[in-house]
Scaffold this active site. Structure first.
Site, short mmCIF file in Angstrom:
data_model
loop_
_atom_site.label_atom_id
_atom_site.label_comp_id
_atom_site.label_asym_id
_atom_site.label_seq_id
_atom_site.Cartn_x
_atom_site.Cartn_y
_atom_site.Cartn_z
N GLY A 446 0.84 -1.19 0.00
CA GLY A 446 0.00 0.00 0.00
C GLY A 446 0.87 1.23 0.00
O GLY A 446 2.08 1.18 0.22
N GLY A 448 0.84 5.91 -0.80
CA GLY A 448 0.18 7.13 -1.25
C GLY A 448 1.14 8.28 -1.15
O GLY A 448 2.36 8.12 -1.09
N GLY A 451 3.31 8.14 2.24
CA GLY A 451 4.26 7.10 2.57
C GLY A 451 3.89 5.76 1.97
O GLY A 451 2.96 5.65 1.15
N VAL A 453 3.48 1.36 2.76
CA VAL A 453 3.28 0.28 3.73
C VAL A 453 3.92 -0.98 3.16
O VAL A 453 3.65 -1.37 2.02
CB VAL A 453 1.79 0.04 4.02
N LYS A 466 4.89 0.78 8.35
CA LYS A 466 4.57 2.06 7.71
C LYS A 466 5.80 2.94 7.65
O LYS A 466 6.41 3.26 8.67
CB LYS A 466 3.45 2.78 8.48
N ASP A 562 -11.06 10.27 12.71
CA ASP A 562 -10.93 10.09 11.27
C ASP A 562 -11.51 8.73 10.85
O ASP A 562 -10.89 7.99 10.09
CB ASP A 562 -9.46 10.20 10.84
#
Length: 572
Positions: A446, A448, A451, A453, A466, A562
């Site tokens: 993963g 974006g 950063g 993963v 992460k 969030d």
């Protein structure tokens, strides 16, 4: 789609996601705090927030000051103007006041005289234990008492407030056996000396106590006679300087400087994991005491921790003698490195500790003259080894620098103070490099704009690591406290934080690996039905259970702020 899901709410500590704890603000405007609209000096005394003169410039609850301009040189007073201030230290949390001496009429027939010490205005102040109490008089004893809570043993025992003896001393004036006149002090003339117990006594206080004090004078005079008409009591941070003529009321100081401690809040429980609402500056922390808590700048920083940006880096390299660096000094935020200059080796923290390398290599030069061919061969063979060793040493030093910069020592201290935080929380960079095959791109699961993963294997357990790209200074300072909080979260519907690595520029977080993706991925699929309504209802219930735990059952309440589909993960 499978019909069984376990919902995991994702919690995060870095720039990739939202911070857990909501920011807390005081009522004073930042522009005013910085001094732009507020008076910051009176006479020769400077001060800053939380103290202030004008409305809106001080915190409230006893931090207001009065600048009296009726004197030839303006004087500063606490509160409404009853206690003069000589100096204020915001970083250390103390105020120096001009403390007026107390006069007791020792000719009264009462044996014990009581007087309340009234040099405090209440609020955040307490008498510092570094002060002393002094008595000028004859055949009298002074007691300093404070009303403190005393716990009663046994079941159902309630706290009671009693008057406890804090400090005491006795001054006597014995009779001279030759002429039967009283001896006021050992010595003669107007020379001054420390209190010896003859005509004057002095005792340390040694205890920070709250603002309710009683000073008692015990008259020890024999009936029918009085040597000195009055007894004088002073509370001061300095040694009392006594002269013989003071026994006759001459050259007695009207006031002496006394030290008060002050606390930004009287509730020490507000200071949790070295974080508190009033510690607004980055690179600051709180420290709880019995009477409240104070904020301080972190190691390597100085300034005002009560305003945003108030703690700034100390330039240790600009004060080499203070920080003992006699070699090459390299300053970085929160610390510095001290190295020997190129061509020297030794201890750079000692004067003359770095010596030229040629002193150590003189034997080598002799050897080269005798067997240069053999030596050159050894150098050629050993050069790659030495280069590799130097590279490893440089990387190790860089990892240590990042560890200190990311407040690793603070996390180690929190771990040592809290049995609920595992020592395995702190992971080294080589361990995570091995777990991810040196962060191989094939391990990316993963990512974006903030950063990436990675999927890794750590102690035979699949984990998610992460690796953030960006971070701001404020988040670095919140990071350690959040890790300490998150490490104690234990709920089947909250993803578990396994550990962190502080040996990189931006800290790495290690979570348990959730294998079935996020909820939004299951919503947006090409199949006719992504999730059944039964599964959706159960997911909603489990999210609610996770939030209930975070809000009400966790050791420290946590507010996620969030919750959305991409932050809800599903396992198999």
């Amino acid at each position: 789609m499978p019909g069984n899901y376990v919902v995991v709410v994702v919690l995060s500590s870095l720039a990739a996601l939202v911070l857990l704890l909501p920011p807390l603000f005081a009522a004073v405007d930042d522009g005013m705090r910085s001094g732009g609209k507020c008076t910051n000096s009176c006479g020769n005394v400077g001060f800053e927030y939380p103290f202030g003169v004008e409305d809106g410039c001080y915190r409230g609850g006893g931090f207001n000051l009065t600048c009296n301009h009726t004197y030839q040189s303006p004087r500063l007073f606490l509160g409404d103007g009853s206690v003069q201030v000589l100096d204020i230290s915001v970083p250390h949390g103390w105020a120096l006041i001009n403390n007026t001496g107390m006069v007791f009429n020792s000719t009264e027939t009462r044996v014990v005289l009581n007087r309340t010490w009234d040099q405090l205005v209440g609020g955040p102040y307490s008498l510092s234990g570094s002060n002393k109490i002094a008595l000028v008089g004859c055949n009298a004893r002074v007691d300093l008492r404070a009303r403190v809570k005393v716990k009663h043993g046994g079941r159902g025992g309630d706290d009671d407030t009693g008057s406890n003896l804090i400090s005491s001393c006795t001054a006597v004036c014995p009779l001279d056996l030759e002429d039967m006149t009283p001896v006021f002090a050992i010595g003669s003339g107007g020379s001054s000396a420390a209190c010896s117990g003859v005509g004057c006594c002095q005792a340390d206080i040694n205890l920070d106590i709250p603002s309710s004090y009683t000073i008692q004078i015990h008259n020890l005079q024999e009936l029918g006679g009085s040597i000195s008409p009055t007894d004088l009591v002073f509370i001061s941070k300095e040694e009392f300087s006594y002269t013989n003529d003071m026994a006759f009321g001459n050259n007695i100081p009207q006031a002496l400087p006394a030290l008060l401690d002050w606390y930004i809040s009287s509730d020490p429980s507000e200071c949790t994991y070295e974080s508190a609402p009033d510690c607004l500056s980055a690179n600051s922390f709180c420290h709880a005491y019995d009477l409240g808590y104070k904020c301080h700048c972190s190691d390597g920083y100085q300034g005002n921790p009560y305003i945003r940006g108030g703690c700034h880096d100390i330039d240790e390299c600009g004060h080499r003698e203070t920080y003992q660096c006699y070699g090459e000094c390299i300053n970085f935020p929160g610390g510095f490195d001290c190295l020997c200059y190129h061509g020297t080796d030794g201890d750079p923290r000692k004067e003359g500790g770095c010596l030229p390398v040629k002193h150590h290599l003189s034997g080598l030069f002799i050897g080269l003259g005798v067997g240069s061919g053999t030596i050159l061969l050894l150098i050629a063979v050993g050069a790659p080894f030495l280069s590799r060793k130097m590279k490893v040493r440089k990387l190790k030093r860089m990892r240590q620098t990042f560890f200190n910069q990311n407040h690793g020592l603070l996390l180690q201290r929190l771990i040592s103070q809290n049995a609920h935080i595992s020592e395995r929380m702190i992971l080294t960079l080589p361990v995570l490099e091995k777990a991810t095959n040196n962060f191989d791109r094939t391990r990316e699961v993963g990512g974006g704009g903030h950063g990436i993963v990675y999927k890794g294997i750590l102690n035979l357990e699949v984990v998610a690591i992460k690796k953030s790209m960006i971070i701001v200074e404020r988040e670095i300072n919140d990071f350690i406290n959040e890790v300490a909080i998150l490490s104690q979260i234990n709920h089947r519907n909250v993803v578990k934080l396994i550990g962190c690595c502080l040996e990189t520029e931006v800290p790495l977080l290690v979570y348990e690996f959730i294998s079935n993706g996020s909820l939004d991925q299951h919503f947006h699929v090409d199949e006719p039905i992504s999730l059944s309504w039964k599964d959706r209802m159960r997911i909603a219930v489990e999210v609610a259970r996770a939030l209930t735990y975070l809000h009400s059952a966790a050791t420290v309440p946590v507010f996620h702020r969030d919750i959305k589909a991409c932050n809800i993960l599903l396992d198999n």
